[in-house]
Design a protein around this motif. Structure first.
Motif, mmCIF file in Angstrom:
data_model
loop_
_atom_site.group_PDB
_atom_site.id
_atom_site.type_symbol
_atom_site.label_atom_id
_atom_site.label_comp_id
_atom_site.label_asym_id
_atom_site.label_seq_id
_atom_site.Cartn_x
_atom_site.Cartn_y
_atom_site.Cartn_z
ATOM 1 N N ILE A 66 0.654 -0.919 0.399
ATOM 2 C CA ILE A 66 0.422 0.337 -0.029
ATOM 3 C C ILE A 66 0.444 1.063 0.331
ATOM 4 N N TYR A 67 2.162 1.322 1.016
ATOM 5 C CA TYR A 67 3.251 2.623 0.947
ATOM 6 C C TYR A 67 3.236 2.421 -0.788
ATOM 7 N N GLU A 68 4.089 1.930 -1.100
ATOM 8 C CA GLU A 68 4.787 1.611 -1.979
ATOM 9 C C GLU A 68 3.688 2.161 -3.435
ATOM 10 N N PHE A 69 2.428 2.341 -2.963
ATOM 11 C CA PHE A 69 2.236 1.906 -4.724
ATOM 12 C C PHE A 69 1.351 3.573 -3.900
ATOM 13 N N ALA A 70 1.106 4.045 -3.091
ATOM 14 C CA ALA A 70 0.699 5.651 -3.045
ATOM 15 C C ALA A 70 1.659 6.427 -3.578
ATOM 16 N N LYS A 71 3.258 6.278 -3.030
ATOM 17 C CA LYS A 71 4.517 6.447 -3.704
ATOM 18 C C LYS A 71 4.688 6.325 -4.895
ATOM 19 N N GLU A 72 4.086 5.541 -5.532
ATOM 20 C CA GLU A 72 4.172 5.753 -6.565
ATOM 21 C C GLU A 72 3.089 5.957 -7.452
ATOM 22 N N ASN A 73 1.917 6.590 -7.230
ATOM 23 C CA ASN A 73 0.794 7.202 -7.909
ATOM 24 C C ASN A 73 0.809 7.777 -7.525
ATOM 25 N N SER A 74 1.634 9.373 -6.473
ATOM 26 C CA SER A 74 0.714 10.563 -6.279
ATOM 27 C C SER A 74 -0.080 10.242 -5.037
ATOM 28 N N TYR A 75 -0.454 9.587 -4.182
ATOM 29 C CA TYR A 75 -1.837 9.542 -3.493
ATOM 30 C C TYR A 75 -1.088 9.947 -1.736
ATOM 31 N N ARG A 76 -1.827 10.564 -1.255
ATOM 32 C CA ARG A 76 -1.201 11.234 0.244
ATOM 33 C C ARG A 76 -1.398 9.760 0.982
ATOM 34 N N ILE A 77 -1.144 9.985 1.931
ATOM 35 C CA ILE A 77 -1.845 8.637 3.065
ATOM 36 C C ILE A 77 -1.449 8.827 3.864
ATOM 37 N N ILE A 78 -2.586 8.450 4.418
ATOM 38 C CA ILE A 78 -2.949 9.776 5.787
ATOM 39 C C ILE A 78 -2.983 7.442 6.722
ATOM 40 N N VAL A 79 -2.981 7.948 7.828
ATOM 41 C CA VAL A 79 -3.394 5.813 8.784
ATOM 42 C C VAL A 79 -4.136 6.363 9.616
ATOM 43 N N THR A 80 -4.899 5.539 10.397
ATOM 44 C CA THR A 80 -5.894 5.211 11.249
ATOM 45 C C THR A 80 -5.797 4.280 12.131
ATOM 46 N N ALA A 81 -6.587 3.980 12.475
ATOM 47 C CA ALA A 81 -7.079 2.574 13.804
ATOM 48 C C ALA A 81 -8.150 2.903 13.556
ATOM 49 N N PRO A 82 -9.180 1.496 13.738
ATOM 50 C CA PRO A 82 -10.449 1.692 14.397
ATOM 51 C C PRO A 82 -10.277 1.476 15.714
ATOM 52 N N LEU A 83 -11.363 2.009 16.090
ATOM 53 C CA LEU A 83 -12.052 1.860 17.760
ATOM 54 C C LEU A 83 -12.442 0.355 17.838
ATOM 55 N N HIS A 84 -11.979 0.163 18.991
ATOM 56 C CA HIS A 84 -11.865 -0.907 19.423
ATOM 57 C C HIS A 84 -12.782 -1.596 20.966
ATOM 58 N N LEU A 85 -13.040 -2.242 21.011
ATOM 59 C CA LEU A 85 -12.959 -2.904 23.073
ATOM 60 C C LEU A 85 -11.934 -3.715 23.428
ATOM 61 N N GLU A 86 -11.291 -3.346 24.583
ATOM 62 C CA GLU A 86 -10.751 -4.638 25.063
ATOM 63 C C GLU A 86 -10.838 -5.132 26.307
ATOM 64 N N ASN A 87 -10.488 -6.589 25.811
ATOM 65 C CA ASN A 87 -10.870 -6.830 26.782
ATOM 66 C C ASN A 87 -12.427 -7.409 27.274
ATOM 67 N N GLN A 88 -13.727 -7.420 26.394
ATOM 68 C CA GLN A 88 -15.195 -7.206 26.623
ATOM 69 C C GLN A 88 -15.474 -7.721 24.940
ATOM 70 N N ASN A 89 -16.726 -7.933 25.547
ATOM 71 C CA ASN A 89 -17.443 -8.140 23.902
ATOM 72 C C ASN A 89 -18.787 -7.935 24.025
#
Length: 146
Positions: free
Chosen positions: A100-123
């Protein structure tokens, strides 16, 4: 500028689920038209492209190890379709993330990285659903700001 937003995290933390909720919210939004929806062979994941008011939005819901060739092919298809904003799921390291990083670099896409919100140790399903919905809302707001 085109953007590639990576939902990055370890397995089972809601990357694909958050992208599922994002897809559903875009489907329900009258300003977005579904251009393409292709199910993944695993029966759970998918690829989607939406036409929005001023840009195209693509979503790739899979990014587990071993999917490198498929992710590469889909990214190139999205490039050919002139997708402006691509959302992709990826583990925290490995071949898919590197690709993904290589594709973005080769094709001039800005990279934004985030993570999902998740609940630890519970269901607690209600809390998990709320977190996935909030993450999808954040991603929609990001689309509107880019």
């Amino acid at each position: 500028m085109k953007s590639l937003i990576i939902l990055r995290g370890v397995g089972g933390q809601g990357k694909s689920t958050s992208l599922n909720v994002l897809k559903k919210k875009l489907e329900e939004n009258s300003t977005y038209d579904s251009i393409m929806l292709v199910p993944h062979p695993d029966g759970y994941d998918w690829i989607s492209i939406f036409g929005g008011p001023s840009r195209k939005v693509g979503i790739i819901s899979f990014g587990d190890p071993g999917a490198e060739d498929h992710v590469d092919s889909v990214l190139r298809d999205m490039l050919a379709e002139d997708v402006d904003i691509i959302f992709a799921a990826s583990r925290t390291r490995g071949g898919v993330l590197d690709l993904i990083y290589e594709f973005a670099k080769e094709n001039s896409y800005r990279i934004i990285v985030t993570a999902p919100l998740h609940l630890e140790n519970q269901n607690e399903q209600t809390v998990i659903e709320t977190l996935n919905s909030e993450c999808a809302d954040m991603l929609i707001n990001l689309i509107e700001k880019l």
